[in-house]
Motif scaffolding. Structure first.
Motif, PDB file in Angstrom:
ATOM      1  N   THR A 188      20.437 -43.610   9.242  1.00 34.71           N
ATOM      2  CA  THR A 188      19.942 -42.244   9.393  1.00 34.71           C
ATOM      3  C   THR A 188      21.101 -41.321   9.731  1.00 34.71           C
ATOM      4  O   THR A 188      22.050 -41.720  10.384  1.00 34.71           O
ATOM      5  N   SER A 189      20.957 -40.086   9.300  1.00 39.76           N
ATOM      6  CA  SER A 189      21.981 -39.127   9.707  1.00 39.76           C
ATOM      7  C   SER A 189      21.340 -37.758   9.907  1.00 39.76           C
ATOM      8  O   SER A 189      20.204 -37.541   9.535  1.00 39.76           O
ATOM      9  N   PHE A 190      22.073 -36.888  10.468  1.00 43.20           N
ATOM     10  CA  PHE A 190      21.528 -35.598  10.865  1.00 43.20           C
ATOM     11  C   PHE A 190      21.556 -34.581   9.746  1.00 43.20           C
ATOM     12  O   PHE A 190      22.411 -34.632   8.867  1.00 43.20           O
ATOM     13  N   PRO A 191      20.629 -33.633   9.820  1.00 41.75           N
ATOM     14  CA  PRO A 191      20.662 -32.567   8.832  1.00 41.75           C
ATOM     15  C   PRO A 191      21.857 -31.675   9.065  1.00 41.75           C
ATOM     16  O   PRO A 191      22.034 -31.107  10.160  1.00 41.75           O
ATOM     17  N   ASN A 247      21.219 -45.686  -5.137  1.00 42.78           N
ATOM     18  CA  ASN A 247      20.690 -44.573  -4.352  1.00 42.78           C
ATOM     19  C   ASN A 247      20.186 -44.983  -2.995  1.00 42.78           C
ATOM     20  O   ASN A 247      19.778 -44.148  -2.227  1.00 42.78           O
ATOM     21  N   THR A 248      20.199 -46.238  -2.758  1.00 44.66           N
ATOM     22  CA  THR A 248      19.723 -46.644  -1.435  1.00 44.66           C
ATOM     23  C   THR A 248      20.607 -46.076  -0.355  1.00 44.66           C
ATOM     24  O   THR A 248      20.307 -46.159   0.798  1.00 44.66           O
ATOM     25  N   LEU A 249      21.718 -45.508  -0.782  1.00 41.31           N
ATOM     26  CA  LEU A 249      22.608 -45.013   0.245  1.00 41.31           C
ATOM     27  C   LEU A 249      22.211 -43.646   0.746  1.00 41.31           C
ATOM     28  O   LEU A 249      22.830 -43.116   1.626  1.00 41.31           O
ATOM     29  N   GLN A 250      21.190 -43.087   0.135  1.00 38.95           N
ATOM     30  CA  GLN A 250      20.776 -41.794   0.661  1.00 38.95           C
ATOM     31  C   GLN A 250      20.254 -41.963   2.073  1.00 38.95           C
ATOM     32  O   GLN A 250      19.614 -42.945   2.381  1.00 38.95           O
ATOM     33  N   PRO A 251      20.557 -40.988   2.890  1.00 37.77           N
ATOM     34  CA  PRO A 251      20.091 -41.133   4.280  1.00 37.77           C
ATOM     35  C   PRO A 251      18.580 -41.281   4.324  1.00 37.77           C
ATOM     36  O   PRO A 251      17.875 -40.545   3.685  1.00 37.77           O
ATOM     37  N   GLY A 252      18.179 -42.192   5.126  1.00 37.98           N
ATOM     38  CA  GLY A 252      16.758 -42.351   5.313  1.00 37.98           C
ATOM     39  C   GLY A 252      16.085 -43.194   4.259  1.00 37.98           C
ATOM     40  O   GLY A 252      14.928 -43.531   4.377  1.00 37.98           O
ATOM     41  N   MET A 253      16.832 -43.531   3.216  1.00 36.73           N
ATOM     42  CA  MET A 253      16.180 -44.274   2.142  1.00 36.73           C
ATOM     43  C   MET A 253      16.666 -45.702   2.114  1.00 36.73           C
ATOM     44  O   MET A 253      16.209 -46.511   1.356  1.00 36.73           O
ATOM     45  N   ALA A 254      17.604 -45.962   2.922  1.00 36.46           N
ATOM     46  CA  ALA A 254      18.403 -47.169   2.700  1.00 36.46           C
ATOM     47  C   ALA A 254      17.606 -48.439   2.867  1.00 36.46           C
ATOM     48  O   ALA A 254      16.594 -48.492   3.538  1.00 36.46           O
ATOM     49  N   VAL A 266      16.507 -38.493  15.717  1.00 38.13           N
ATOM     50  CA  VAL A 266      17.152 -39.057  16.899  1.00 38.13           C
ATOM     51  C   VAL A 266      16.511 -40.394  17.251  1.00 38.13           C
ATOM     52  O   VAL A 266      17.203 -41.375  17.551  1.00 38.13           O
ATOM     53  N   GLN A 267      15.216 -40.425  17.188  1.00 36.72           N
ATOM     54  CA  GLN A 267      14.520 -41.672  17.527  1.00 36.72           C
ATOM     55  C   GLN A 267      14.900 -42.791  16.577  1.00 36.72           C
ATOM     56  O   GLN A 267      15.101 -43.937  16.992  1.00 36.72           O
ATOM     57  N   LYS A 268      15.038 -42.448  15.306  1.00 35.76           N
ATOM     58  CA  LYS A 268      15.435 -43.495  14.356  1.00 35.76           C
ATOM     59  C   LYS A 268      16.800 -44.051  14.710  1.00 35.76           C
ATOM     60  O   LYS A 268      17.035 -45.260  14.677  1.00 35.76           O
ATOM     61  N   ILE A 269      17.691 -43.153  15.046  1.00 40.53           N
ATOM     62  CA  ILE A 269      19.035 -43.606  15.377  1.00 40.53           C
ATOM     63  C   ILE A 269      19.002 -44.463  16.630  1.00 40.53           C
ATOM     64  O   ILE A 269      19.653 -45.513  16.712  1.00 40.53           O
ATOM     65  N   ILE A 270      18.218 -44.048  17.594  1.00 39.08           N
ATOM     66  CA  ILE A 270      18.090 -44.844  18.816  1.00 39.08           C
ATOM     67  C   ILE A 270      17.648 -46.253  18.458  1.00 39.08           C
ATOM     68  O   ILE A 270      18.222 -47.248  18.916  1.00 39.08           O
ATOM     69  N   ASN A 271      16.616 -46.320  17.639  1.00 38.21           N
ATOM     70  CA  ASN A 271      16.093 -47.639  17.272  1.00 38.21           C
ATOM     71  C   ASN A 271      17.128 -48.475  16.541  1.00 38.21           C
ATOM     72  O   ASN A 271      17.259 -49.675  16.778  1.00 38.21           O
ATOM     73  N   GLU A 272      17.854 -47.806  15.637  1.00 36.08           N
ATOM     74  CA  GLU A 272      18.850 -48.559  14.885  1.00 36.08           C
ATOM     75  C   GLU A 272      19.921 -49.106  15.806  1.00 36.08           C
ATOM     76  O   GLU A 272      20.359 -50.242  15.665  1.00 36.08           O
ATOM     77  N   VAL A 273      20.337 -48.296  16.744  1.00 39.33           N
ATOM     78  CA  VAL A 273      21.388 -48.758  17.648  1.00 39.33           C
ATOM     79  C   VAL A 273      20.876 -49.898  18.517  1.00 39.33           C
ATOM     80  O   VAL A 273      21.518 -50.938  18.654  1.00 39.33           O
ATOM     81  N   LEU A 274      19.701 -49.714  19.092  1.00 42.74           N
ATOM     82  CA  LEU A 274      19.206 -50.725  20.012  1.00 42.74           C
ATOM     83  C   LEU A 274      18.897 -52.032  19.298  1.00 42.74           C
ATOM     84  O   LEU A 274      18.982 -53.107  19.893  1.00 42.74           O
TER      85      LEU A 274
END
Lengths: 153, 266
Positions: free
Chosen positions: B134-137, B73-80, A19-27
């Motif tokens: 980033t995306s959610f599990p 593969n940079t498109l993997q979440p969190g790795m981009a 969640v924090q990462k997403i917050i940062n990305e948005v802001l």
């Protein structure tokens, strides 16, 4: 993290770090940040509040979609139920994007199945497959090496 | 026999990524492209022949593998690592309006939707021009959904869709809260109080955003748990509390505010 938790707890929440990462990305995103100066940050309480809102969103969406599914006498909540629920809840503008996501998923599923079968159907044993693979790599490698400097192992 | 292993000279090896930057369906084999995508997004079992080396079951140890596929593969979440502005969409499905939401965001940004502050587009673009890496599990989302006993079975695709919907929702809520914090929203704030230093988005701001926005009506109950700013400071500062209890915001409470904030900073 606690996703592997088998404790059967009902403390279901979203991972704070994500969640924090997403917050940062948005802001930090140019669309939001604009020329407004230094990047904002979320207070901890705000982040926790956000998480609560998110869980509420999921719950509400699921509940609504569930009702729609039941009306159609379906036991499984499908993508269509979700999109209809979103429209009901005033998030209809999300639908085109989500339909695309669903399509992506479906086609990737098909591809994955097809690949599985292809391996099985090739009729070759694992050894043969490995050998065929090595052969392919060797021939591919030759192409590179003939372009590059010769004389490597 | 001299054994002299050398890395092959790859300076002349210049594989061209299939030209997808024009987003035209010119890829040699759309299905092959999909393999990449599917592998990245869903962790498929195959590494995916990128079209250069044919069917690949494992990575070769001798010949130099076409390693550029790692770029995909940079498109993997969190790795981009590709930025918001990137137009060279390493996308595999040029036909599709979007692959991951992230790519769609990039495409939309590339089309110059929001970044220039075109207010109009904000209404039609649910991502508000934001590209998320980033995306959610997905499993977690499914668990949350099924925490409700009324919910029965859920199709495999559904948590993915919900995940993306959640991302969009978050973007909306976060940006609305940020607007409140900046104080230059269309709302009753009026003047731009815009801070001189890095401002914090407080629960207050989110509460105001929720109240102001119709689509957030379902959050009203949650928002009401947040006390208004007029609450007395009372000096009871709970360190790192998880409750939404609003500590006093007034700047003159710098001392306690610092203490409160020490846990806040990321």
């Amino acid at each position: 993290m606690s996703d592997k938790d088998f404790g059967g707890n009902d403390d279901l929440s979203l991972p704070k770090a994500t969640v924090q990462k997403i917050i940062n990305e948005v802001l930090a995103s140019p669309a939001i940040q604009g020329e407004h100066g230094p990047t904002l940050s979320f207070a901890k309480e705000t982040r926790d509040l956000l998480i609560e809102c998110c869980v509420e969103f999921i719950t509400m969406l699921s509940s609504e979609a569930n009702e729609i599914a039941e009306k159609e006498a379906k036991k499984t909540i499908a993508c269509e139920h979700i999109t209809k629920a979103l429209e009901e809840l005033g998030f209809g503008d999300y639908v085109p994007e989500l339909v695309a996501v669903a399509d992506q998923f479906k086609s990737s599923q098909v591809t994955r199945e097809r690949k599985q079968t292809k391996i099985e159907q090739s009729g070759m044993t694992n050894e043969e497959l490995i050998r065929a693979q090595e052969e392919l790599f060797r021939s591919a490698g030759e192409k590179y090496n003939s372009v590059a400097s010769p004389g490597e192992a | 026999m001299e054994y002299r292993p050398q890395s092959p000279d790859l300076s002349s090896y210049a594989p061209q990524s299939p030209d997808l930057s024009a987003l035209q369906p010119r890829s040699p084999d759309p299905r092959l492209q999909q393999q990449h995508y599917q592998h990245n997004r869903f962790g498929g079992a195959f590494s995916g022949g990128s079209g250069f080396a044919g069917a690949a079951l494992s990575y070769p140890t001798s010949a130099p593998p076409p390693e550029q596929h790692y770029d995909y593969n940079t498109l993997q979440p969190g790795m981009a690592s590709y930025g918001v502005k990137s137009e060279a969409d390493h996308d595999y499905l040029p036909d599709a309006p979007s692959a991951r939401g992230a790519r769609k965001g990039a495409m939309q940004t590339a089309r110059g939707s929001l970044s220039n502050g075109n207010g109009q587009q904000a209404n039609t673009d649910p991502t508000l021009g934001v590209t998320l890496k980033t995306s959610f599990p997905v499993a977690r989302i499914k668990r949350i959904m099924q925490a409700d006993e009324d919910i029965g079975k859920v199709a495999q695709v559904t948590p993915h869709v919900v995940s993306r919907a959640l991302e969009l929702f978050m973007i909306k809520l976060i940006s609305a809260s940020a607007e409140q914090a900046r104080g230059n929203q269309v709302s009753a704030q009026g003047g731009s109080i815009g801070g001189k230093g890095p401002k914090k988005v407080l629960a207050q701001h989110m509460k105001r955003a929720i109240i102001t926005n119709d689509t957030f009506d379902f959050l009203t109950e949650i928002a009401n748990k947040v006390p208004d700013a007029s609450a007395k400071p009372a000096g009871k500062v709970k360190e790192g509390s998880d409750s939404e209890e609003m500590k006093e915001v007034k700047p003159r409470k710098k001392a306690s505010k610092k203490r409160k904030d020490s846990g806040d900073d990321f």
